[in-house]
Structure formats: C-alpha cells, structure tokens
Write an enzyme that holds these catalytic residues in place. Structure first.
Site, short mmCIF file in Angstrom:
data_model
loop_
_atom_site.label_atom_id
_atom_site.label_comp_id
_atom_site.label_asym_id
_atom_site.label_seq_id
_atom_site.Cartn_x
_atom_site.Cartn_y
_atom_site.Cartn_z
N GLY A 14 0.84 -1.20 0.00
CA GLY A 14 0.00 0.00 0.00
C GLY A 14 0.87 1.23 0.00
O GLY A 14 1.48 1.55 1.01
N ALA A 17 -0.28 7.81 1.01
CA ALA A 17 0.50 8.75 1.82
C ALA A 17 1.05 8.08 3.08
O ALA A 17 2.24 8.21 3.39
CB ALA A 17 -0.37 9.95 2.18
N GLY A 19 1.53 4.81 3.87
CA GLY A 19 2.52 3.76 3.59
C GLY A 19 3.85 4.37 3.19
O GLY A 19 4.92 3.90 3.60
N ASN A 105 -7.73 3.94 7.96
CA ASN A 105 -8.91 4.55 8.58
C ASN A 105 -10.06 3.57 8.52
O ASN A 105 -10.15 2.75 7.62
CB ASN A 105 -9.34 5.79 7.77
CG ASN A 105 -8.60 7.05 8.19
OD1 ASN A 105 -8.04 7.11 9.29
ND2 ASN A 105 -8.62 8.05 7.34
N LYS A 186 -10.79 6.67 17.03
CA LYS A 186 -10.38 7.25 15.75
C LYS A 186 -11.57 7.26 14.78
O LYS A 186 -11.74 8.20 13.99
CB LYS A 186 -9.21 6.43 15.18
CG LYS A 186 -8.69 6.92 13.82
CD LYS A 186 -7.90 8.20 13.94
CE LYS A 186 -7.60 8.92 12.65
NZ LYS A 186 -6.97 8.22 11.59
N ASN A 194 -14.16 13.75 8.51
CA ASN A 194 -14.01 13.38 7.10
C ASN A 194 -15.22 13.75 6.24
O ASN A 194 -15.08 14.51 5.28
CB ASN A 194 -13.63 11.91 6.97
CG ASN A 194 -12.23 11.65 7.51
OD1 ASN A 194 -11.73 12.40 8.35
ND2 ASN A 194 -11.57 10.61 7.04
N ASN A 204 -9.86 21.02 7.82
CA ASN A 204 -10.33 20.51 9.12
C ASN A 204 -10.63 21.65 10.09
O ASN A 204 -11.63 21.64 10.81
CB ASN A 204 -9.27 19.60 9.74
CG ASN A 204 -9.04 18.34 8.92
OD1 ASN A 204 -9.73 18.11 7.93
ND2 ASN A 204 -8.06 17.52 9.31
O1 KPL Z 1 -7.54 10.80 9.85
C1 KPL Z 1 -7.82 11.85 9.36
C2 KPL Z 1 -8.09 11.86 7.91
O2 KPL Z 1 -7.97 12.89 7.26
O3 KPL Z 1 -8.43 10.79 7.40
C3 KPL Z 1 -7.99 13.08 10.21
C4 KPL Z 1 -7.73 12.72 11.65
C5 KPL Z 1 -9.36 13.62 10.05
C6 KPL Z 1 -6.97 14.16 9.92
O4 KPL Z 1 -7.20 14.85 8.76
#
Ligand code: KPL
Length: 303
Positions: A14, A17, A19, A105, A186, A194, A204
């Site tokens: 992967g 960014a 990785g 994520n 998270k 997001n 953000n």
């Molecule tokens: O994990 C993030 C993402 O952009 O996926 C956050 C914590 C929101 C930071 O931008």
C-alpha cells in the site's frame, strides 16, 4: 518472536501517503524496507519527502512488483480499507509466520479477510497526516501518534515489542491492549471530520466555526450511544473533546475524504460512517445524522 533489534526487514503493501511516510521513516531508522505493489515500476524508487519542519529529504526505496521479498520480519498493510482484501489475499498463504499490521482509517475490513489461526494480525491506527503528490513525492503534513494492538495470533508481549520497534522509526507508537477502544475513538473522529470537510469543501480547522457545532454534536451523540451498547468507555464528552482537539491540531489539513472527493477517488465512507450505521442497525439504535452524511458522500462520489 525475534528480539527487538531483529525486526529489520519490513514489507509495506500500500503506497498511499501513510505507507510512503512509514517507508521513509523506517528506512531512515535503518530498517530494510521493501514496497510491494502490482504496478511494474522501477525496482528502486527515489522518494522525495517534505518533513513537518518543511525540510526536504530524499531516500531510495526498494520496490517489488507482484512478489514478496525473501526476508520479511513484519508486514505493514497501509492500503485504503476497501483495498485490504484485494491487496492482502494473494499473499495470505505465504504470510502465516509473520506479524501483519493493518493500518488504515475505518473498521470492518478485517471481518472480510479469510484468516486462519496461523495468521498473526495486529491492527493500528495513526493520526499522522500525509499528502501524496506523485509516486515519488510525499508531504508529511502533520505529526501524529500511532496506536497498535493485537487482533489475533500474537501475544501482548510480542505486540509491545513490535510497537517499540516501530516507535524507533516514527514516534509516538503506543501499544494498546484494548485496540477496539482506540479504533472506535479514531472512527468517531473520522465520522465527524471526514464527511463534514468533504461535504463543505473545507479544511479541518474550519469545522470549529459555530455553524458546524450542532451537527458535530449530533454525530458524537449517536456514536457514543453505539459505543455505550458495546461496553466501550467512550462518553460523548470524551469524544467531543477529542474531536475538537483534532480539528485544532490539524486545522490546516484537508482530510483524506476531502482529498478523495476532490480527486474523484472512491472514499472510505463505507468503513467509517458505514461501519457505525451497520453496528447501530444490529443494536437497533437510530443514527440519522450519520445516515445523512453517508448519503451525501455517496452522492458526491457518484458526481
Ligand atoms: O484521519 C484523518 C483523515 O484525514 O483521514 C484526520 C484525523 C481527520 C486528519 O485529517
């Protein structure tokens, strides 16, 4: 598990960014890193990185297309959540005696992997920010932390050992005996920042404006209702405080979902908001705000 200094050969599957950031910091810390992918690229990639202090650095990384290196002490899977299956399944048969760290994520991708008892799996979540500009160019947009924990086939002692080793490359890495709580924490942050930054086309930090506070409250309330039923100790106040903290700490960043929508890529919404909705349905809890955000992101993905 070999002694800590013996974890040396790291394979990264992967090259987004995150990785790429890990590949850079592990190499700089003296690990032998191999990027594994499917595209036929040059076997050595000259990576340029912009560090959080704005300094630039370059490093040469080994790249292998369609095969694993001979020596592997640890595998880092840093694809998007929806790519984990396709990226990992071809290698699962060869990776039974090696710790595999899934770092992305969202939640739920692991439930779809055909794992056997022989697989050693850890899950990690990171708040480092990265922006990949090209195959050989990445910006480390914000320093963060990484939490890692055992999912199956690996003891907490061995997991701590891996966390310590990763911490030598890109601190802070903390080992969590209860990684589920860290993943939900998270997830809550991602469920707020997001989709809202993608829908409102903002950074953000702009989410700290008054107009967004009611919707942020509603998303956090819904998630705390779900986590309460899962016996996770994540109160509304705790999640709301953390969300504010991340909004402030990453104020200049564009979230990964904002970047995905802006670049017309598929997003991870099914594994972020979608995962919360799936759990809420199972528990018979109403989560209308999350449902609305999922629909809005789906609409943007189609557009
Ligand atoms: O994990 C993030 C993402 O952009 O996926 C956050 C914590 C929101 C930071 O931008």
């Amino acid at each position: 598990m070999p002694p800590i200094s013996m974890i040396k050969h790291v394979t990264i599957i992967g090259q987004g960014a995150i990785g790429t950031l890990w590949a850079y910091y592990l190499s700089r810390a003296g690990f032998k890193v191999t990027l594994v992918g499917r595209k036929s690229l040059a076997s050595v990639l000259d990576l340029q990185i912009t560090l959080p202090n704005k300094q630039q650095d370059t490093i040469a990384l080994d790249y292998l297309a369609g095969q694993l290196p001979l020596e592997i002490d640890l595998v880092l899977v840093t694809t998007k959540a929806y790519q984990v299956n396709d990226a990992l399944i071809p290698w699962l048969g060869q990776l039974t005696a090696v710790p595999i760290v899934l770092m992305h994520n969202g939640m739920g991708s692991i439930d779809k992997l055909p794992l056997t008892e022989a697989h050693q799996i850890l899950i990690a979540t990171t708040s480092h920010g990265g922006l990949k500009l090209a195959n050989n160019q990445v910006i480390h947009t914000g320093l963060g932390t990484t939490s890692i924990g055992s999912f199956q086939g690996i003891s907490h002692a061995a997991g701590r050992h891996i966390a310590k080793r990763l911490n030598q490359a890109l601190p802070q890495v903390q080992y969590c005996e209860d990684i589920t709580a860290a993943l939900w924490t998270k997830l809550a942050i991602n469920c707020v920042i997001n989709p809202l930054t993608a829908v409102n086309e903002c950074r953000n930090g702009q989410l700290s404006a008054q107009q967004y506070q009611p919707v942020i409250d509603r998303v956090c309330v819904e998630i705390s209702q779900v986590t309460a039923r899962l016996s996770l100790n994540l109160s509304y106040d705790y999640l709301r405080g953390l969300v504010n903290e991340v909004i402030n700490n990453t104020a200049q960043n564009y979230s990964s979902m904002h970047q995905d929508i802006a670049n017309q890529r598929k997003t991870e919404i099914d594994f972020i908001t979608g995962y919360v909705i799936e759990q809420a349905r199972r528990l018979n809890i109403q989560v209308p705000e999350n449902e609305l955000l999922l629909l809005e992101i789906k609409r943007l993905e189609q557009g």
